[in-house]
Design an enzyme around this catalytic site. Structure first.
Site, short mmCIF file in Angstrom:
data_model
loop_
_atom_site.label_atom_id
_atom_site.label_comp_id
_atom_site.label_asym_id
_atom_site.label_seq_id
_atom_site.Cartn_x
_atom_site.Cartn_y
_atom_site.Cartn_z
N ARG A 165 0.49 -4.56 -4.91
CA ARG A 165 1.20 -5.44 -4.08
C ARG A 165 0.89 -7.03 -4.89
NH1 ARG A 165 -0.68 -3.89 0.57
NH2 ARG A 165 -2.71 -2.39 0.77
N THR B 152 5.11 1.93 6.68
CA THR B 152 3.22 1.22 6.51
C THR B 152 2.57 2.83 7.10
OG1 THR B 152 1.79 -0.07 7.05
CG2 THR B 152 3.91 -0.33 8.07
N ASP C 261 3.51 -0.79 11.96
CA ASP C 261 2.98 -2.44 13.10
C ASP C 261 4.80 -3.35 11.62
OD1 ASP C 261 2.53 -2.56 9.71
OD2 ASP C 261 0.45 -4.43 10.29
N ASP D 127 0.13 1.66 8.40
CA ASP D 127 -0.03 0.57 10.03
C ASP D 127 0.80 0.71 11.15
OD1 ASP D 127 -2.37 0.19 8.11
OD2 ASP D 127 -2.25 -1.60 7.40
N ARG E 87 -4.20 -3.06 9.90
CA ARG E 87 -4.80 -4.01 9.35
C ARG E 87 -4.77 -5.15 10.53
NH1 ARG E 87 -1.22 -5.85 5.05
NH2 ARG E 87 -3.69 -5.28 3.28
N GLY F 131 1.06 -1.17 -0.07
CA GLY F 131 -0.36 -0.40 0.48
C GLY F 131 0.73 1.13 0.13
N ASP G 284 5.74 -4.94 5.92
CA ASP G 284 5.62 -6.53 5.70
C ASP G 284 5.87 -7.44 4.69
OD1 ASP G 284 3.44 -6.59 6.49
OD2 ASP G 284 3.06 -7.49 8.14
O1 F6P Z 1 -1.31 -0.26 3.38
C1 F6P Z 1 -1.42 -1.22 4.72
C2 F6P Z 1 -3.17 -0.95 4.18
O2 F6P Z 1 -3.25 0.87 4.69
C3 F6P Z 1 -4.18 -1.18 5.59
O3 F6P Z 1 -4.64 -0.46 6.06
C4 F6P Z 1 -5.36 -2.35 4.71
O4 F6P Z 1 -6.19 -2.61 5.67
C5 F6P Z 1 -4.64 -1.66 3.97
O5 F6P Z 1 -3.62 -0.66 3.64
C6 F6P Z 1 -6.18 -1.92 2.21
O6 F6P Z 1 -5.29 -2.40 1.00
P1 F6P Z 1 -5.99 -2.32 -0.37
O7 F6P Z 1 -5.04 -0.34 -0.86
O8 F6P Z 1 -4.79 -2.55 -1.64
O9 F6P Z 1 -6.74 -1.88 -0.94
#
Ligand code: F6P
Length: 340
Positions: free
Chosen positions: A71, A124, A128, A126, A170, A10, A102
């Site tokens: 991803r 990130t 984390d 997040d 997440r 992300g 990660d």
């Molecule tokens: O990068 C982490 C994150 O922002 C999470 O918090 C969230 O669940 C996910 O990405 C959303 O992913 P996408 O942009 O692929 O919908």
């Protein structure tokens, strides 16, 4: 030396400052850098472009990633792993800087086992990634959701409503924790804690009794029981698409049913991931990007540049990926001790 750089997973504010730092630091030492497009997908498919220090003058200001991201898991299929090897050999890359969370860093570790020329930079929203005190992207994202909570406070207060804000995060509740604490929420639900409806309803009722309205922050990762709302959709790293569960809306329904107070919900979603990086994120991203190049120039491959206290240091991939970083108990206690 020819450096390669990629951003995977992300996007988040800080990626462009990190790319800029990699390119400028390498260039200052007399080396060139090429950028792989769309994360590991670009390495797999041999899509890259040269990065000229001259084009990066304003990258420090910008959100998103000028290289694109995806991803993609390049080690899902053996034939993709071979394509990765061919690309790196074919382009004569001698050091690869992988910037990601990660998943991206797990793929970087896998590549390093086959081709020991990889260094990592954690990012990130997040927050984390285990081995670093903070990841860039988090401060910018949490600042946006804190601002959103302030806006919900205005409208909720005017209508005497309960307002629920769902934020990203997440497996770790860092964004919800920071939004709730810095935005003065009356209740904050984190994935680190079991869902406690009685406690939530109690807090909302006390806030409504005091000032006629209440603010609730919900992390998208909260489990309301049996993964309520789960659609089963997942990405290439097998992570469930949590936003689809709409836990904020469900929490709003439950609050209204239990309290009788008119309740509305909002989900800030990807709005948190865009926009210019904050001062903190620009500086952290720049320090980590430059440090990753220094690790490679010193021949210290297989390491991730991380923040430990005030210092940026290198730690092996295994240490960086050992465990996700969740919100510590005493930080959670502080948050709840300020709620009604
Ligand atoms: O990068 C982490 C994150 O922002 C999470 O918090 C969230 O669940 C996910 O990405 C959303 O992913 P996408 O942009 O692929 O919908």
């Amino acid at each position: 030396m020819r450096f390669g750089v990629l951003t995977g997973g992300g996007d988040c504010p800080g990626l462009n400052p990190a790319i800029r730092a990699v390119v400028l630091r390498a260039s200052r030492a007399g080396h060139e850098t090429i950028g792989f497009l769309d994360g590991w997908k670009g390495v797999r498919d041999g899509r890259s472009r040269p990065l000229d220090p001259g084009e990066l003058a304003d990258a420090v200001l910008k959100g998103g990633t000028l290289l694109g991201t995806s991803r993609t898991n390049p080690f899902q299929k053996p034939e993709d792993a071979q394509k990765v090897d061919q690309t790196l050999k074919g382009l004569g890359v001698e050091a690869l800087v992988a910037i990601g969370g990660d998943d991206t860093l797990t793929a970087a570790r896998e590549l390093h086992r086959r081709w020991p020329k990889v260094v990592g930079v954690p990012k990130t929203m997040d927050n984390d990634v285990g081995a670093t005190d903070w990841t860039f992207g988090f401060d910018s994202a949490a600042s946006v959701s804190m601002d959103a909570l302030g806006r919900l406070r205005d409208t909720g207060g005017s209508h005497h409503r309960v307002m629920v804000l769902e934020v990203m995060g997440r497996d770790a509740g860092w964004v919800a924790w920071a939004t709730g604490l810095a935005g003065g929420a009356d209740a904050t639900l984190l994935p680190e804690e079991p869902y406690d409806e009685a406690a939530l309803v109690g807090r909302v009722k006390r806030a409504v009794a005091r000032r006629g309205s209440a603010l609730v922050v919900v992390s998208e990762g909260v489990d309301l029981g049996a993964r309520a709302g789960s659609t089963g959709k997942a990405d290439e790293f097998q992570h469930e698409l949590l936003k689809e569960r709409r836990v904020g809306e469900e929490v709003a329904r439950r609050i209204e049913a239990a309290t009788g107070a008119e309740t509305r919900s909002a989900s800030i979603g990807h709005i948190q991931r865009g926009g210019a990086p904050t001062l903190f994120d620009r500086i952290l991203a720049t320090r980590l990007g430059a440090a990753a190049v220094d690790l490679a120039l010193a021949g210290t491959f297989g390491q991730v540049a991380v923040l430990k206290g005030e210092k940026v240091v290198g730690v092996p991939f295994d240490e960086a990926l050992a465990r996700p970083k969740t919100v510590p108990k005493d930080w959670i206690e502080l948050l709840h001790s300020l709620e009604p």
